[in-house]
Write an enzyme that holds these catalytic residues in place. Structure first.
Site, mmCIF file in Angstrom:
data_model
loop_
_atom_site.group_PDB
_atom_site.id
_atom_site.type_symbol
_atom_site.label_atom_id
_atom_site.label_comp_id
_atom_site.label_asym_id
_atom_site.label_seq_id
_atom_site.Cartn_x
_atom_site.Cartn_y
_atom_site.Cartn_z
ATOM 1 N N CYS A 21 -15.889 -0.325 -9.227
ATOM 2 C CA CYS A 21 -16.871 -1.365 -8.979
ATOM 3 C C CYS A 21 -18.253 -0.761 -9.042
ATOM 4 O O CYS A 21 -19.108 -1.033 -8.206
ATOM 5 C CB CYS A 21 -16.629 -2.005 -7.615
ATOM 6 S SG CYS A 21 -16.586 -0.808 -6.296
ATOM 7 N N ALA A 70 -5.511 -0.630 -0.834
ATOM 8 C CA ALA A 70 -6.056 -1.456 0.247
ATOM 9 C C ALA A 70 -7.260 -2.227 -0.202
ATOM 10 O O ALA A 70 -8.014 -1.726 -1.054
ATOM 11 C CB ALA A 70 -6.420 -0.570 1.439
ATOM 12 N N PRO A 71 -7.578 -3.402 0.325
ATOM 13 C CA PRO A 71 -6.781 -4.153 1.267
ATOM 14 C C PRO A 71 -5.668 -4.974 0.637
ATOM 15 O O PRO A 71 -5.025 -5.740 1.320
ATOM 16 C CB PRO A 71 -7.811 -5.074 1.921
ATOM 17 C CG PRO A 71 -8.829 -5.282 0.872
ATOM 18 C CD PRO A 71 -8.864 -4.063 0.043
ATOM 19 N N GLY A 72 -5.467 -4.842 -0.644
ATOM 20 C CA GLY A 72 -4.264 -5.420 -1.206
ATOM 21 C C GLY A 72 -4.470 -6.605 -2.111
ATOM 22 O O GLY A 72 -3.508 -7.200 -2.552
ATOM 23 N N LYS A 128 -5.473 -6.716 -5.227
ATOM 24 C CA LYS A 128 -4.927 -6.489 -6.559
ATOM 25 C C LYS A 128 -3.418 -6.339 -6.502
ATOM 26 O O LYS A 128 -2.699 -6.821 -7.364
ATOM 27 C CB LYS A 128 -5.531 -5.225 -7.158
ATOM 28 C CG LYS A 128 -6.996 -5.352 -7.413
ATOM 29 C CD LYS A 128 -7.466 -4.175 -8.204
ATOM 30 C CE LYS A 128 -8.972 -4.185 -8.310
ATOM 31 N NZ LYS A 128 -9.639 -3.872 -7.050
#
Lengths: 528, 188
Positions: free
Chosen positions: A343, A218-220, A222
């Site tokens: 990250c 999520a949220p998608g 990648k």
């Protein structure tokens, strides 16, 4: 005047009470008197302040200097910063030259053990023991440290990616320009703009008709990128643990016209059980992390994370990466790769996790395929990592003008659960361990006994019990269990050539196990 | 996840037929899927999961059987939902599929694109082109002038009547548009 304002505003922005107080109290001292106070803490902080002044003035007057430095090339920060600070303003030249000399001296002294200090400064708002501050700055030279902190304050430019499944970049650029959007194509990476969240996908390099798992999808962003690169062929398993984020994931997938995806709602650690071990070609693991790299997007990270959070994150990440490795098929024709990214800029979440994976599984680091970005650390603060960790990549906002990020690409060499080096370790560990955790030893050995029959169902069951017990354990405990289950696995599967070297060790281990089993069958019989 | 039963299949096919007409055979029978590394990918099928109908290739279905029912969220493309009353509605995610096979199309002028995307119906004044032979209550797919599919709906008037209408008359009742991805993300 501009310097004072710069210094005043930045402490407020950073919300560090202690830091701010000291800054304000020392500000006058610095301006009037370039001598620094005695205590080492204050020395460093005042250095940082001075550098802060320099970098602040860079920010305010130079404006584009830090940004001009990077543009996607691993620039030589120290040189750039020195140039910038020299050219920036002439208000207090004598102070600056002293500062620079001192900075250079400090730079020369420090090795490449920095980041944690700066990150801890950010993370630990409450009074922390001196031991956290004294080793500052270990990851960066002081000059760069301030650059980094300043860079975190500023938002990174928004990057767009064209959905190649539906349109072309030129068309999209045309439409957006018509609507008045300022577009600067970043044409370095083959036709696409990129921000740090696309780097792991580029490192993954999914091929058409492969099976790919995205463990935290999520949220998608990648996942859709992977699908675009694969041109909707192959199969993507998009997994997300949090239900609340699933909706946005499915909506994005459908909106982007992705048809080859299965979306599931598992805990990432369970995925090897669901999908079967060694069944997919590539895995992308964008691990949940403390988010220290994206402070520019979410300032609360600075205040809400402490050392314990980092520990918890790191533990989870280690489990996830093992699950990821277990899902991949080492013998796949075109794949066998795992890309791990976070990250965050914390070593505990990045290099430490990769090092753990290298020890626990038969994988090796390969170059990411990203030609910019700084190599990861091979040692930090007394911890020594595997030397191949320099193939990982770190990205910083002040250098690369993207969010703080870490990417590592692993190749699975074989489907063994354990590297040969570990076998000798386990011999020792198994001997010493029995005193440690008896109940789990029992579970483990019972599992061993069953596994000797080499049945697949039993293997899975044993893994389950191992995993359940694993979750409650320290790393040492998990290492043993994984090792033990790995032994079983190896006995069960076909053996690559490396086994030949390890055969004697295995026989020794078998002998040990036999002895144990005999001892335990009595207890097993008793319990049944 | 289960295949559709007789009634459900009938409902779905009826709805689809409204939009794609004879092209239905393209969707159901002759489609070749290029997914999956298997040598013989097989065709596309419909599957039902939690009252939603998905259009997936067979290879994907095989893989998805591993996932527990509670944990499976979505597969392939969703094309529609069954309501509690048992009716079948097509949802916006089916747009790509419909657009590729649509029989009746309407192209919108650039000025009225935004209005449609905000959820309004299509007015005569906004219509740039329209295919012939549209009857009332036919399924229509709405495109922009650059052939980007924007949504779909029901024809309120036939093509012939449409020419005679005043500019503020409704031509297409909007059923779904891609603006819904932003407006109603949670409902999808």
């Amino acid at each position: 005047m501009s310097i004072e304002k710069g210094v005043k505003s930045s402490p407020r922005k950073k919300q560090k009470a202690v830091f701010a107080l000291q800054k304000e109290s020392e500000k006058e001292e610095l301006l009037s008197d370039s001598d620094v106070t005695d205590e080492p803490e204050k020395l460093e902080e005042s250095d940082e302040e001075e550098q802060g002044m320099d970098s602040d003035s860079e920010m305010s007057s130079g404006g584009g200097d830090p940004f001009a430095n990077d543009i996607l090339q691993g620039s030589d920060d120290e040189d750039d910063e020195e140039e910038g600070s020299e050219g920036s303003d002439g208000d207090s030249d004598s102070d600056e030259s002293d500062i620079e000399k001192r900075a250079k001296a400090i730079d020369d002294e420090k090795a490449r053990e920095e980041e944690d200090a700066e990150a801890e400064l950010q993370l630990n708002i409450k009074e922390e023991a001196d031991e956290f501050r004294l080793p500052t700055p270990e990851m960066f030279p002081v000059v760069e440290l301030m650059e980094l902190i300043e860079a975190f304050e500023k938002p990174r430019p928004i990057c767009l990616r064209t959905n190649t499944l539906k349109t072309r970049r030129r068309d999209l650029a045309g439409v957006l320009l018509n609507r008045g959007v300022n577009l600067d194509p970043l044409s370095k990476w083959s036709k696409l703009q990129s921000a740090s969240s696309f780097l792991p996908v580029m490192a993954l390099a999914p091929q058409e008709k492969e099976r790919i798992v995205d463990m935290a999808a999520a949220p998608g962003g990648k996942t859709t990128y992977v699908a675009a690169l694969m041109k909707n062929t192959g199969i993507i398993y998009a997994n997300e643990m949090k239900e609340s984020r699933l909706k946005s994931l499915t909506a994005n997938l459908h909106r982007m016209g992705v048809t080859n995806t299965i979306v599931s709602n598992y805990d990432g650690r369970e995925l090897p059980k669901v999908l079967g071990n060694n069944s997919v070609d590539r895995v992308l693991l964008d691990a949940p992390c403390s988010g220290t790299g994206v402070i520019s997007k979410d300032e609360s990270v600075k205040t809400s994370k402490n050392a314990l959070d980092i520990q918890n994150c790191a533990h989870l990440q280690k489990q996830l990466i093992l699950a990821a490795i277990d899902s991949v098929d080492a013998n796949s024709k075109s794949g066998g790769y795992i890309v791990y990214s976070t990250c965050s800029i914390m070593v505990a979440e990045n290099e430490a996790v990769i090092d753990y994976a290298l020890k626990k599984r038969d994988v090796k680091l390969v170059p990411c395929g990203l030609d910019f970005g700084r190599p990861g650390f091979t040692r930090f603060r007394g911890q020594n990592f595997h030397p191949s960790l320099d193939k990982t990549r770190r990205f910083y906002p002040h250098v690369h003008n993207m969010d703080g990020f870490f990417v590592a690409k692993l190749k699975k060499m074989s489907n063994l659960k354990q590297t040969p080096q570990q076998q000798s370790e386990t011999l020792g560990e198994v001997d010493e361990a029995p005193g440690l955790v008896e109940s789990n030893e029992q579970n483990n050995v019972e599992g061993d006994g069953q596994k000797h029959q080499k049945k697949k169902a039993v293997v899975k069951e044993n893994k389950k019990t191992n995993k359940k017990t694993n979750n409650g354990f320290t790393k040492l405990g998990t290492g043993e269990k994984a090792a033990a289950s790995g032994n079983e696995k190896r006995v069960k599967r076909k053996r690559p050539s490396r086994e030949e070297i390890a055969k004697t060790r295995e026989e020794k281990r078998l002998a040990l196990r036999e002895a144990k089993r005999k001892a335990k069958t009595e207890s097993k019989a008793a319990s049944k | 996840m289960r295949p559709l039963d007789e009634n459900e299949t009938t409902l779905v096919f009826n709805k689809l037929h409204k939009f794609v007409g004879n092209n239905l055979k393209n969707i159901v029978l002759e489609s070749q899927s290029h997914e999956g590394p298997d040598a013989n990918p097989g065709r596309y099928c419909f599957r039902l999961q939690k009252n939603r109908v998905y259009y997936v290739s067979e290879s994907l279905i095989k893989r998805a059987t591993n996932v527990k029912r509670e944990k499976l969220v979505s597969l392939g493309t969703q094309i529609g939902k069954f309501t509690k009353a048992g009716k079948f509605h097509l949802t916006i995610q089916s747009l790509n599929l419909l657009a590729a096979n649509a029989k009746h199309k309407v192209w919108l002028k650039p000025t009225s694109e935004m209005s449609f995307l905000y959820g309004n119906s299509v007015l005569k004044g906004g219509v740039g082109r329209i295919t012939e032979n549209i009857q009332v209550n036919d399924g229509v797919v709405v495109f922009s002038m650059s052939d980007v599919p924007l949504g779909f709906g029901d024809a309120a008037k036939s093509t012939v009547d449409c020419r005679k209408m005043d500019p503020n008359g409704i031509v297409v009742h909007r059923h779904a548009d891609i603006g819904e991805y932003l407006r109603m993300e949670d409902d999808l």
